[in-house]
Write a protein that holds these residues in place. Structure first.
Motif, PDB file in Angstrom:
ATOM      1  N   ALA A 190       0.836  -1.204   0.000  1.00 43.95           N
ATOM      2  CA  ALA A 190       0.000   0.000   0.000  1.00 43.95           C
ATOM      3  C   ALA A 190       0.870   1.252   0.000  1.00 43.95           C
ATOM      4  CB  ALA A 190      -0.933   0.000   1.209  1.00 43.95           C
ATOM      5  N   GLY A 191       1.977   1.213   0.755  1.00 48.00           N
ATOM      6  CA  GLY A 191       2.878   2.356   0.788  1.00 48.00           C
ATOM      7  C   GLY A 191       3.556   2.601  -0.546  1.00 48.00           C
ATOM      8  N   GLU A 192       3.937   1.519  -1.213  1.00 47.23           N
ATOM      9  CA  GLU A 192       4.587   1.653  -2.521  1.00 47.23           C
ATOM     10  C   GLU A 192       3.621   2.195  -3.564  1.00 47.23           C
ATOM     11  OE1 GLU A 192       5.965  -2.320  -3.033  1.00 47.23           O
ATOM     12  OE2 GLU A 192       7.428  -2.141  -1.400  1.00 47.23           O
ATOM     13  N   LEU A 193       2.364   1.742  -3.513  1.00 49.06           N
ATOM     14  CA  LEU A 193       1.362   2.263  -4.445  1.00 49.06           C
ATOM     15  C   LEU A 193       1.131   3.750  -4.180  1.00 49.06           C
ATOM     16  CD1 LEU A 193      -0.779   2.014  -6.626  1.00 49.06           C
ATOM     17  CD2 LEU A 193      -2.359   1.111  -4.897  1.00 49.06           C
ATOM     18  N   GLY A 194       1.059   4.125  -2.912  1.00 54.46           N
ATOM     19  CA  GLY A 194       0.894   5.532  -2.571  1.00 54.46           C
ATOM     20  C   GLY A 194       2.053   6.371  -3.067  1.00 54.46           C
ATOM     21  N   THR A 195       3.272   5.835  -2.988  1.00 53.51           N
ATOM     22  CA  THR A 195       4.449   6.552  -3.479  1.00 53.51           C
ATOM     23  C   THR A 195       4.365   6.772  -4.983  1.00 53.51           C
ATOM     24  OG1 THR A 195       5.890   5.710  -1.728  1.00 53.51           O
ATOM     25  CG2 THR A 195       6.963   6.434  -3.760  1.00 53.51           C
ATOM     26  N   GLU A 196       3.992   5.725  -5.724  1.00 55.89           N
ATOM     27  CA  GLU A 196       3.900   5.861  -7.178  1.00 55.89           C
ATOM     28  C   GLU A 196       2.819   6.870  -7.572  1.00 55.89           C
ATOM     29  OE1 GLU A 196       4.805   2.598  -9.883  1.00 55.89           O
ATOM     30  OE2 GLU A 196       4.359   1.257  -8.204  1.00 55.89           O
ATOM     31  N   LEU A 197       1.695   6.854  -6.879  1.00 58.75           N
ATOM     32  CA  LEU A 197       0.631   7.817  -7.173  1.00 58.75           C
ATOM     33  C   LEU A 197       1.084   9.242  -6.862  1.00 58.75           C
ATOM     34  CD1 LEU A 197      -2.403   5.840  -5.718  1.00 58.75           C
ATOM     35  CD2 LEU A 197      -2.017   6.358  -8.134  1.00 58.75           C
ATOM     36  N   ARG A 198       1.800   9.383  -5.760  1.00 59.36           N
ATOM     37  CA  ARG A 198       2.299  10.705  -5.367  1.00 59.36           C
ATOM     38  C   ARG A 198       3.285  11.238  -6.395  1.00 59.36           C
ATOM     39  NH1 ARG A 198       6.718  11.292  -0.569  1.00 59.36           N
ATOM     40  NH2 ARG A 198       7.464  13.387  -1.083  1.00 59.36           N
ATOM     41  N   VAL A 199       4.203  10.387  -6.831  1.00 63.20           N
ATOM     42  CA  VAL A 199       5.204  10.799  -7.813  1.00 63.20           C
ATOM     43  C   VAL A 199       4.540  11.212  -9.112  1.00 63.20           C
ATOM     44  CG1 VAL A 199       7.052   9.951  -9.310  1.00 63.20           C
ATOM     45  CG2 VAL A 199       7.116   9.479  -6.856  1.00 63.20           C
ATOM     46  N   ARG A 200       3.631  10.377  -9.606  1.00 65.54           N
ATOM     47  CA  ARG A 200       3.008  10.682 -10.891  1.00 65.54           C
ATOM     48  C   ARG A 200       2.166  11.951 -10.813  1.00 65.54           C
ATOM     49  NH1 ARG A 200      -0.904   6.453 -13.469  1.00 65.54           N
ATOM     50  NH2 ARG A 200      -2.370   7.606 -12.176  1.00 65.54           N
ATOM     51  N   ALA A 201       1.471  12.141  -9.694  1.00 67.85           N
ATOM     52  CA  ALA A 201       0.657  13.339  -9.539  1.00 67.85           C
ATOM     53  C   ALA A 201       1.528  14.589  -9.550  1.00 67.85           C
ATOM     54  CB  ALA A 201      -0.147  13.266  -8.248  1.00 67.85           C
ATOM     55  N   GLU A 202       2.683  14.517  -8.887  1.00 64.96           N
ATOM     56  CA  GLU A 202       3.579  15.675  -8.846  1.00 64.96           C
ATOM     57  C   GLU A 202       4.153  15.978 -10.228  1.00 64.96           C
ATOM     58  OE1 GLU A 202       5.896  18.870  -7.411  1.00 64.96           O
ATOM     59  OE2 GLU A 202       4.082  17.852  -6.715  1.00 64.96           O
ATOM     60  N   VAL A 203       4.536  14.932 -10.942  1.00 67.09           N
ATOM     61  CA  VAL A 203       5.071  15.125 -12.292  1.00 67.09           C
ATOM     62  C   VAL A 203       4.005  15.724 -13.199  1.00 67.09           C
ATOM     63  CG1 VAL A 203       5.926  13.946 -14.356  1.00 67.09           C
ATOM     64  CG2 VAL A 203       6.808  13.315 -12.098  1.00 67.09           C
ATOM     65  N   GLU A 204       2.790  15.181 -13.154  1.00 71.76           N
ATOM     66  CA  GLU A 204       1.715  15.691 -13.993  1.00 71.76           C
ATOM     67  C   GLU A 204       1.405  17.150 -13.661  1.00 71.76           C
ATOM     68  OE1 GLU A 204       0.117  14.378 -16.594  1.00 71.76           O
ATOM     69  OE2 GLU A 204       1.506  12.707 -16.463  1.00 71.76           O
ATOM     70  N   ARG A 212      14.066  11.341  -7.611  1.00 75.69           N
ATOM     71  CA  ARG A 212      15.213  10.538  -7.169  1.00 75.69           C
ATOM     72  C   ARG A 212      15.217  10.398  -5.659  1.00 75.69           C
ATOM     73  NH1 ARG A 212      18.491   8.860 -11.071  1.00 75.69           N
ATOM     74  NH2 ARG A 212      19.731   7.896  -9.436  1.00 75.69           N
ATOM     75  N   SER A 213      14.836  11.463  -4.941  1.00 78.18           N
ATOM     76  CA  SER A 213      14.816  11.386  -3.483  1.00 78.18           C
ATOM     77  C   SER A 213      13.731  10.427  -3.001  1.00 78.18           C
ATOM     78  CB  SER A 213      14.611  12.776  -2.869  1.00 78.18           C
ATOM     79  OG  SER A 213      13.325  13.278  -3.162  1.00 78.18           O
ATOM     80  N   ILE A 214      12.579  10.391  -3.708  1.00 76.68           N
ATOM     81  CA  ILE A 214      11.524   9.454  -3.338  1.00 76.68           C
ATOM     82  C   ILE A 214      11.954   8.029  -3.653  1.00 76.68           C
ATOM     83  CG2 ILE A 214       9.171   8.704  -3.878  1.00 76.68           C
ATOM     84  CD1 ILE A 214       8.512  11.663  -4.408  1.00 76.68           C
ATOM     85  N   ALA A 215      12.520   7.820  -4.834  1.00 78.83           N
ATOM     86  CA  ALA A 215      12.964   6.480  -5.231  1.00 78.83           C
ATOM     87  C   ALA A 215      14.014   5.943  -4.275  1.00 78.83           C
ATOM     88  CB  ALA A 215      13.507   6.511  -6.656  1.00 78.83           C
ATOM     89  N   ALA A 216      14.821   6.851  -3.716  1.00 74.26           N
ATOM     90  CA  ALA A 216      15.894   6.426  -2.818  1.00 74.26           C
ATOM     91  C   ALA A 216      15.349   5.815  -1.532  1.00 74.26           C
ATOM     92  CB  ALA A 216      16.799   7.613  -2.487  1.00 74.26           C
ATOM     93  N   THR A 217      14.094   6.149  -1.172  1.00 73.10           N
ATOM     94  CA  THR A 217      13.513   5.642   0.070  1.00 73.10           C
ATOM     95  C   THR A 217      12.659   4.400  -0.143  1.00 73.10           C
ATOM     96  OG1 THR A 217      11.517   7.009  -0.090  1.00 73.10           O
ATOM     97  CG2 THR A 217      13.444   8.003   0.965  1.00 73.10           C
ATOM     98  N   VAL A 218      12.496   3.975  -1.407  1.00 73.93           N
ATOM     99  CA  VAL A 218      11.655   2.814  -1.710  1.00 73.93           C
ATOM    100  C   VAL A 218      12.503   1.549  -1.696  1.00 73.93           C
ATOM    101  CG1 VAL A 218      10.201   1.721  -3.459  1.00 73.93           C
ATOM    102  CG2 VAL A 218      10.042   4.176  -3.064  1.00 73.93           C
ATOM    103  N   GLY A 219      12.062   0.562  -0.916  1.00 74.56           N
ATOM    104  CA  GLY A 219      12.850  -0.656  -0.799  1.00 74.56           C
ATOM    105  C   GLY A 219      12.631  -1.670  -1.899  1.00 74.56           C
TER     106      GLY A 219
END
Length: 283
Positions: A139-153, A182-189
């Motif tokens: 759930a956390g990883e999905l939230g991260t991907e949604l957050r990243v894409r929303a920010e980029v868009e 890159r900073s978000i990706a760095a925290t994803v395991g």
């Protein structure tokens, strides 16, 4: 309301997450969906023996998932049929599948619940920390991907695109987004999630339209962490800020910077950033 194309992209992300949920938790049934129009629309199901869950729409505060959505915390029932802590609006779907134990985890993006992921078992199955942790991770990883894409868009939609390419301001916006990615990706395991984030980074970097003016030395290779640090330095972050963003020690940040500068034959961080951009290593 999200655009139809955005919803299709969301469904793809949820589908990946539900597959991972089933694989990591080993629950026989996994399903989930994102919230829109005030309800969670289940868009992906793995392991079901019937079709009773298909098309399920869970409204806020209703059922187990509706509670997880509004309370923004996991909810669980060991015996769905007899549970008195939830409404039973969706008995036809859940009991129709024969589910006894149901575990619902909200997908949070910036503190807002964007959806719910479910794990189900046909028999009563206690859910302890060992069983719950993988569900929290997915759930956390999905939230991260949604957050990243929303920010980029958001940044891409707000960036001006005059004839002849992006403005200087828009390029800096994209570079800042790249550093944040890159900073978000760095925290994803999870390696698969990190690879998908890195794909987004590459597409975002390409949007600046900058063409390398020199060919990188084949003997010079910057590590992922060196590029992470340089990307943050490129938008003006101090060593302390980079350390906080990437969850590193400040001495470690200095070490990565020094290593990158040496590889790029640069005497300052600004020169290192410039040479990395010319070599196509940074946007």
């Amino acid at each position: 309301m999200a655009a139809p194309s955005a919803l299709r992209d969301d469904a793809t992300l949820v589908s990946h997450a539900v597959v991972e949920l089933a694989r990591r938790t080993h629950f026989p049934v996994a399903f989930g969906g994102l919230e829109h129009d005030g309800a969670v629309h289940v868009s992906s199901i793995v392991g079901a023996r019937t079709r009773s869950i298909e098309g399920l729409v869970v409204h806020a505060s209703r059922g187990l998932g509706g509670r997880a959505l509004v309370e923004r915390r996991p909810r669980m029932t060991l015996d769905y049929r007899t549970s008195r802590s939830i409404t039973h609006d969706y008995d036809r779907a859940i009991l129709g599948e024969g589910i006894a134990t149901l575990f619902a985890v909200p997908v949070l993006v910036g503190g807002t619940a964007r959806g719910v992921l479910y794990c189900g078992s046909w028999a009563q199955a206690p859910v302890g920390e060992v069983e719950a942790r993988p569900a929290f991770d997915v759930a956390g990883e999905l939230g991260t991907e949604l957050r990243v894409r929303a920010e980029v868009e958001r940044r891409l939609q707000s960036a001006p695109t005059p004839e002849g390419g992006l403005s200087a301001g828009a390029r800096e916006e994209i570079r800042e987004s790249y550093a944040q990615l890159r900073s978000i990706a760095a925290t994803v395991g999870d390696d698969s999630v990190r690879r998908r984030l890195e794909d987004v980074e590459g597409r975002l970097a390409a949007l600046t339209g900058d063409t390398p003016v020199t060919t990188p030395d084949p003997d010079v290779h910057l590590s992922r962490r060196e590029i992470d640090v340089l990307a943050c330095a490129a938008v003006g972050s101090t060593n302390g800020e980079i350390a906080t963003t990437l969850q590193l020690r400040e001495t470690t940040v200095k070490s990565y910077l020094a290593s990158a500068m040496a590889k790029l034959d640069a005497s300052t961080r600004h020169a290192a950033v410039t040479r990395a951009r010319r070599a196509g290593l940074l946007p």
